[in-house]
Design a protein around this motif. Structure first.
Motif, PDB file in Angstrom:
ATOM      1  N   GLU A 253      22.335  37.909  33.977  1.00 16.63           N
ATOM      2  CA  GLU A 253      23.303  38.535  33.779  1.00 16.63           C
ATOM      3  C   GLU A 253      24.943  38.748  34.575  1.00 16.63           C
ATOM      4  N   SER A 254      24.251  39.573  35.630  1.00 19.16           N
ATOM      5  CA  SER A 254      25.060  40.374  36.766  1.00 19.16           C
ATOM      6  C   SER A 254      26.181  39.065  37.341  1.00 19.16           C
ATOM      7  N   ILE A 255      25.230  38.283  37.666  1.00 22.99           N
ATOM      8  CA  ILE A 255      25.622  37.247  38.496  1.00 22.99           C
ATOM      9  C   ILE A 255      26.649  35.703  38.065  1.00 22.99           C
ATOM     10  N   ARG A 256      26.785  36.019  36.613  1.00 24.35           N
ATOM     11  CA  ARG A 256      27.133  35.429  36.063  1.00 24.35           C
ATOM     12  C   ARG A 256      28.568  35.972  34.843  1.00 24.35           C
ATOM     13  N   ASP A 257      28.993  37.148  35.463  1.00 27.48           N
ATOM     14  CA  ASP A 257      29.405  37.949  34.817  1.00 27.48           C
ATOM     15  C   ASP A 257      31.407  37.951  35.534  1.00 27.48           C
ATOM     16  N   ALA A 258      31.856  38.177  36.133  1.00 26.07           N
ATOM     17  CA  ALA A 258      33.825  37.881  36.415  1.00 26.07           C
ATOM     18  C   ALA A 258      33.370  39.500  36.685  1.00 26.07           C
TER      19      ALA A 258
ATOM     20  N   PRO B 158      40.457  40.050  44.823  1.00 25.81           N
ATOM     21  CA  PRO B 158      39.262  39.673  44.893  1.00 25.81           C
ATOM     22  C   PRO B 158      39.929  37.755  43.716  1.00 25.81           C
ATOM     23  N   GLN B 159      39.629  36.859  44.650  1.00 28.71           N
ATOM     24  CA  GLN B 159      39.523  35.566  43.703  1.00 28.71           C
ATOM     25  C   GLN B 159      38.163  35.582  43.159  1.00 28.71           C
ATOM     26  N   ILE B 160      37.584  35.403  42.072  1.00 27.73           N
ATOM     27  CA  ILE B 160      36.795  34.905  41.101  1.00 27.73           C
ATOM     28  C   ILE B 160      37.068  33.881  40.819  1.00 27.73           C
ATOM     29  N   ILE B 161      35.923  32.790  40.461  1.00 27.00           N
ATOM     30  CA  ILE B 161      36.046  31.351  40.392  1.00 27.00           C
ATOM     31  C   ILE B 161      35.068  31.058  39.831  1.00 27.00           C
ATOM     32  N   ASN B 162      35.587  30.241  38.567  1.00 25.65           N
ATOM     33  CA  ASN B 162      33.912  29.896  37.578  1.00 25.65           C
ATOM     34  C   ASN B 162      33.636  28.248  37.690  1.00 25.65           C
ATOM     35  N   PHE B 163      32.972  27.570  39.318  1.00 23.24           N
ATOM     36  CA  PHE B 163      33.265  26.386  39.054  1.00 23.24           C
ATOM     37  C   PHE B 163      31.571  25.768  39.867  1.00 23.24           C
ATOM     38  N   GLY B 164      31.975  24.214  39.930  1.00 21.65           N
ATOM     39  CA  GLY B 164      30.677  23.675  40.077  1.00 21.65           C
ATOM     40  C   GLY B 164      30.983  21.703  39.893  1.00 21.65           C
TER      41      GLY B 164
ATOM     42  N   GLY C 264      28.397  28.022  39.299  1.00 21.29           N
ATOM     43  CA  GLY C 264      28.660  29.049  39.172  1.00 21.29           C
ATOM     44  C   GLY C 264      29.331  30.135  39.909  1.00 21.29           C
ATOM     45  N   PHE C 265      29.106  31.151  39.990  1.00 20.77           N
ATOM     46  CA  PHE C 265      30.995  32.167  40.086  1.00 20.77           C
ATOM     47  C   PHE C 265      31.193  32.224  41.941  1.00 20.77           C
TER      48      PHE C 265
END
Length: 146
Positions: free
Chosen positions: A47-52, A74-80, A87-88
């Motif tokens: 949960e913690s690594i999937r929460d911006a 901070p820039q926080i972007i979810n992609f891959g 992931g973020f």
């Protein structure tokens, strides 16, 4: 355990871990231009690594802990491009350089890099990262940039 990487004629050697105080003193003695640290965390709390919002909270608290002045948000972007690396990713500029991280959903791992021309306490930093994301284990490497 923290490994300190030292340049040699043959490449890079790993030396026994030092205390935070010893590392910061060596940073000053070497007149190093920067202190670089990579923290690889395994089996993080999913949960913690999937929460911006949680990732933002992490980098703000980390900067406060190691006394780094954040430059902007901070820039926080979810992609891959594929599930293996999805992931973020996070980038936080600091007045003395930057902090970056990537969080891999498939393996619940986190890869955090901290580079600064101002010294900071690496063991304290690594322990904070591990506790914040609830990781089972970690690998840490430190190098001095000249």
């Amino acid at each position: 355990m923290i490994d300190v990487l030292v340049p040699t004629r043959e490449g890079v050697a790993t030396v026994p871990p030092k205390s935070d105080q010893e590392t910061m003193e060596e940073f000053k003695t070497r007149n190093a231009w920067g202190l670089y640290m990579s923290v690889d965390l395994r089996n993080c709390n999913p949960e913690s690594i999937r929460d911006a919002g949680k990732i933002r909270e992490f980098v703000v608290e980390l900067c406060d802990l190691i006394k780094m002045n954040r430059f902007g948000e901070p820039q926080i972007i979810n992609f891959g491009p594929c599930e293996r690396v999805a992931g973020f990713s996070m980038t936080q500029l600091i007045e003395t350089s930057c902090i970056t991280a990537h969080f891999a959903n498939e393996t619940n791992t986190a890869y955090i890099d901290i580079f600064s021309c101002k010294e900071y306490a690496p063991q304290l930093t690594a322990d904070f990262c591990r506790e914040f994301f609830g990781a089972d284990s970690m690998d840490v490497h430190i190098s001095f940039r000249n």
